[in-house]
Design an enzyme around this catalytic site. Structure first.
Site, PDB file in Angstrom:
ATOM      1  N   THR A 137      -3.890  -6.288   0.686  1.00  0.00           N
ATOM      2  CA  THR A 137      -3.102  -6.668   2.002  1.00  0.00           C
ATOM      3  C   THR A 137      -3.262  -5.409   3.097  1.00  0.00           C
ATOM      4  O   THR A 137      -2.791  -5.620   4.284  1.00  0.00           O
ATOM      5  CB  THR A 137      -1.480  -6.406   1.519  1.00  0.00           C
ATOM      6  N   GLU A 138      -4.475  -4.976   2.944  1.00  0.00           N
ATOM      7  CA  GLU A 138      -4.564  -3.627   3.832  1.00  0.00           C
ATOM      8  C   GLU A 138      -4.665  -4.028   5.357  1.00  0.00           C
ATOM      9  O   GLU A 138      -3.965  -3.615   6.239  1.00  0.00           O
ATOM     10  CB  GLU A 138      -5.537  -2.696   3.472  1.00  0.00           C
ATOM     11  N   VAL A 139      -5.310  -5.077   5.596  1.00  0.00           N
ATOM     12  CA  VAL A 139      -5.856  -5.374   6.897  1.00  0.00           C
ATOM     13  C   VAL A 139      -4.509  -5.953   7.448  1.00  0.00           C
ATOM     14  O   VAL A 139      -4.545  -6.036   8.886  1.00  0.00           O
ATOM     15  CB  VAL A 139      -7.026  -6.647   7.129  1.00  0.00           C
ATOM     16  N   ILE A 165      -1.707  -4.735   7.441  1.00  0.00           N
ATOM     17  CA  ILE A 165      -0.795  -3.576   8.142  1.00  0.00           C
ATOM     18  C   ILE A 165      -1.809  -2.631   8.903  1.00  0.00           C
ATOM     19  O   ILE A 165      -1.277  -1.467   9.267  1.00  0.00           O
ATOM     20  CB  ILE A 165       0.101  -3.026   6.875  1.00  0.00           C
TER      21      ILE A 165
END
Length: 260
Positions: A133-135, A137
């Site tokens: 999910t990094e991209v 946030i």
């Protein structure tokens, strides 16, 4: 600290130490206190000759939600974030000389996927969900790439890193993130079978087999074969090797197989 306050519970039985992430209130996020306890638990397991296998488990419905974003936000004022310690955790799991098995009954996100990938074997429930999910946030899955990318098929890695889309346990097994996905009601039995197989391996031989799995590709095949032949000879002539061959010929368990 009571057992309910402990962020990583430690139990040992029949040669298997289970390190249970026990911070369900924040979905077992990788906070500095939790990672500190996890590192301590791993270190103790490595130092204990009676421990043959390490299992990473969790309380609550979520395996691990990744970085503790509340802690991260609070750290902005200092100009640093606690992401560096995650690298220490992933390295400790990856380099552990004893087999590490991840038991994943529920969702894992971001840094939690790095932890799963660092384990030698991972068994998940088919219903478990995963996502990088990094991209979404505004950050990137940088540190976890050290353990994740060696596991994943390249096209799947590109898709999932760039989209942040959620995928299930079956897909996780197909792309190499986990070893196998099973129905939720069969998860415990599957993990027990894996551990029962692992404890039959000789301790030094298991560590040696892990080292083989980490070897970089050889530039010179004949030199590589000569080096590996010497390694093989050393193990056959070792105390474990002699005992293992004798036990096989006598049709009995080797001396290192736990009996209690």
């Amino acid at each position: 600290m009571t057992s309910s306050d402990t962020l990583v519970r430690v139990t040992t039985a029949r040669g298997v130490t289970t390190l249970t992430l026990n911070s369900p209130h924040n979905r077992n996020a990788l906070s500095t206190p939790l990672m500190t306890e996890l590192l301590a638990g791993l270190s103790a397991a490595v130092a204990d000759d009676a421990v043959r296998v390490v299992v990473l488990d969790h309380t609550g419905p979520v395996f691990c939600s990744g970085a503790d974003l509340k802690e991260t936000a609070a750290a902005y004022a200092s100009g640093t974030v606690p992401a560096g310690m995650l690298g220490d955790v992933l390295a400790a799991v990856w380099e552990c000389p004893k087999p590490v098995v991840a038991r994943v009954a529920g969702p894992a996100r971001a840094g939690g996927l790095g932890l799963i990938a660092a384990a030698d074997l991972a068994v998940c429930a088919q219903e478990a969900t995963f996502a990088f999910t990094e991209v979404r946030i505004g950050v990137v899955p940088a540190v976890i790439s050290a353990t994740v990318l060696p596991r994943l098929a390249p096209r799947a890695a590109a898709e999932l890193y760039l989209t942040g889309d959620t995928f299930d346990g079956r897909r996780a097994a197909e792309i190499g993130l986990v070893t196998t996905a099973v129905p939720a009601d069969g998860l415990d039995a599957a993990v027990e079978r894996v551990c029962a197989s692992l404890v039959r391996g000789a301790p030094h031989a298991l560590a040696g087999a892990k080292a083989l799995l980490r070897r970089p590709p050889a530039a010179d095949l004949r030199a590589e074969i000569a080096e590996l032949a010497a390694v093989s000879t050393g193990y056959f002539l070792s105390e474990e090797g002699r005992e293992g061959v004798l036990a096989f010929r006598e049709k009995r368990d080797a001396s290192w197989v736990p009996t209690a």
